[in-house]
Design a protein around this motif. Structure first.
Motif, PDB file in Angstrom:
ATOM      1  N   VAL A   1       0.389  -1.380  -0.103  1.00 59.09           N
ATOM      2  CA  VAL A   1      -0.319  -0.078   0.342  1.00 59.09           C
ATOM      3  C   VAL A   1       0.808   1.124  -0.038  1.00 59.09           C
ATOM      4  CG1 VAL A   1      -1.828  -0.929   1.090  1.00 59.09           C
ATOM      5  CG2 VAL A   1       0.257  -0.164   2.493  1.00 59.09           C
ATOM      6  N   CYS A   2       0.266   2.590  -0.115  1.00 59.37           N
ATOM      7  CA  CYS A   2       1.324   3.541  -0.165  1.00 59.37           C
ATOM      8  C   CYS A   2       1.061   3.608   1.274  1.00 59.37           C
ATOM      9  CB  CYS A   2       0.892   4.778  -1.368  1.00 59.37           C
ATOM     10  SG  CYS A   2       1.200   6.284  -0.400  1.00 59.37           S
ATOM     11  N   VAL A   3       1.932   3.898   2.002  1.00 61.45           N
ATOM     12  CA  VAL A   3       1.901   4.350   3.448  1.00 61.45           C
ATOM     13  C   VAL A   3       1.248   5.739   3.680  1.00 61.45           C
ATOM     14  CG1 VAL A   3       3.727   4.901   5.594  1.00 61.45           C
ATOM     15  CG2 VAL A   3       3.928   3.190   3.862  1.00 61.45           C
ATOM     16  N   GLY A   4       1.848   6.489   2.883  1.00 63.26           N
ATOM     17  CA  GLY A   4       1.063   8.192   3.550  1.00 63.26           C
ATOM     18  C   GLY A   4      -0.681   7.754   3.336  1.00 63.26           C
ATOM     19  N   CYS A   5      -1.226   7.720   2.203  1.00 65.92           N
ATOM     20  CA  CYS A   5      -2.685   7.684   1.661  1.00 65.92           C
ATOM     21  C   CYS A   5      -3.538   6.360   2.723  1.00 65.92           C
ATOM     22  CB  CYS A   5      -2.336   6.776   0.365  1.00 65.92           C
ATOM     23  SG  CYS A   5      -2.559   8.417  -1.052  1.00 65.92           S
ATOM     24  N   HIS A   6      -2.524   5.682   3.178  1.00 68.97           N
ATOM     25  CA  HIS A   6      -2.681   4.080   3.961  1.00 68.97           C
ATOM     26  C   HIS A   6      -3.163   4.899   5.554  1.00 68.97           C
ATOM     27  CE1 HIS A   6      -4.655   0.648   5.896  1.00 68.97           C
ATOM     28  NE2 HIS A   6      -2.975   0.819   7.403  1.00 68.97           N
TER      29      HIS A   6
ATOM     30  N   GLN B   1       0.574  14.245   2.405  1.00 73.10           N
ATOM     31  CA  GLN B   1       0.821  15.470   0.881  1.00 73.10           C
ATOM     32  C   GLN B   1       1.931  13.936   0.632  1.00 73.10           C
ATOM     33  OE1 GLN B   1       2.859  18.246   4.127  1.00 73.10           O
ATOM     34  NE2 GLN B   1       1.580  19.657   2.961  1.00 73.10           N
ATOM     35  N   CYS B   2       1.205  13.014   0.422  1.00 72.78           N
ATOM     36  CA  CYS B   2       2.006  12.081  -0.720  1.00 72.78           C
ATOM     37  C   CYS B   2       2.803  12.471  -1.653  1.00 72.78           C
ATOM     38  CB  CYS B   2       0.952  10.757  -1.213  1.00 72.78           C
ATOM     39  SG  CYS B   2       1.220   9.295   0.143  1.00 72.78           S
ATOM     40  N   THR B   3       1.816  13.720  -2.599  1.00 70.99           N
ATOM     41  CA  THR B   3       1.850  13.855  -4.464  1.00 70.99           C
ATOM     42  C   THR B   3       3.467  14.762  -3.933  1.00 70.99           C
ATOM     43  OG1 THR B   3       0.826  15.566  -3.807  1.00 70.99           O
ATOM     44  CG2 THR B   3       0.209  13.323  -5.521  1.00 70.99           C
TER      45      THR B   3
ATOM     46  N   LYS C   1       6.064  11.164  -2.606  1.00 71.64           N
ATOM     47  CA  LYS C   1       6.232  10.390  -3.951  1.00 71.64           C
ATOM     48  C   LYS C   1       5.087   9.371  -3.563  1.00 71.64           C
ATOM     49  CE  LYS C   1       8.147  13.750  -5.720  1.00 71.64           C
ATOM     50  NZ  LYS C   1       7.830  15.075  -5.999  1.00 71.64           N
ATOM     51  N   HIS C   2       4.163   8.676  -3.108  1.00 69.50           N
ATOM     52  CA  HIS C   2       3.800   7.727  -2.777  1.00 69.50           C
ATOM     53  C   HIS C   2       4.619   6.580  -2.342  1.00 69.50           C
ATOM     54  CE1 HIS C   2      -0.460   9.592  -3.753  1.00 69.50           C
ATOM     55  NE2 HIS C   2       0.072  10.508  -4.792  1.00 69.50           N
ATOM     56  N   ALA C   3       5.308   6.543  -1.703  1.00 71.48           N
ATOM     57  CA  ALA C   3       5.762   5.681  -0.889  1.00 71.48           C
ATOM     58  C   ALA C   3       5.329   4.213  -0.505  1.00 71.48           C
ATOM     59  CB  ALA C   3       7.008   6.165   0.182  1.00 71.48           C
TER      60      ALA C   3
HETATM   61 ZN   LIG Z   1       0.030   8.071  -0.806  1.00 72.18          ZN
END
Ligand SMILES: [Zn+2]
Ligand SMILES: [Zn+2]
Length: 147
Positions: A37-42, A52-54, A58-60
């Motif tokens: 999963v994307c850690v930040g988005c999750h 602030q992923c973008t 960068k959606h790490a």
């Molecule tokens: Zn993300």
């Protein structure tokens, strides 16, 4: 005499504690099943984190294990694909990795992807990158190993 025995017991206990601490401080090999999963988005979706992923990460990506724990990857040669490869997102995966005391960080070794009902093994080659198969702990695949 009693004092001597007490002292002896204390020294023994100290030695035992040191041995236990030494044992616990080592990295261990684990197999974690879950999905990438994307850690930040999750964290944003689950707990309202300001990811602030973008802008920065960068959606790490990381591993959301089947038990609900979230793991990041050590960003080295093997780990980098897990962090950046979008093709792995959301797929059922088994990561073979080293884990460390008190840290939810995985040092990736190999992985398996579920294809249909079967788990397919992937291993890392220094020249070719990740590919299907098992290099039995070597850095190169069988093709690259040929002289
Ligand atoms: Zn993300
Ligand atoms: Zn190769």
């Amino acid at each position: 005499m009693k004092k001597l025995w007490m002292g002896f017991a204390v020294v023994l206990l100290g030695l035992f504690a040191a041995v236990v601490a030494e044992e616990a401080a080592k990295k261990e090999t684990v197999v974690k099943e879950g999905q990438i999963v994307c850690v930040g988005c999750h964290l944003e979706k689950q707990y309202g984190a300001e990811a602030q992923c973008t802008l920065y990460a960068k959606h790490a990506q990381g591993l959301l294990a089947a038990d609900g724990t979230l793991w990041t990857f050590l960003d080295n040669t093997r780990g980098h694909s897990f962090i950046t490869e979008k093709k792995l997102l959301g797929k059922p995966i088994r990561v073979h990795a080293c884990a460390f005391p008190k840290a939810q960080v995985l040092e990736a070794l190999t992985y398996e992807l579920k294809e249909g009902e079967a788990w397919v093994a992937y291993d890392f080659c220094k020249n070719c990158g990740w590919e299907k198969g098992d290099h039995k702990g070597k850095d190169l695949c069988r093709d690259c190993e040929k002289p």
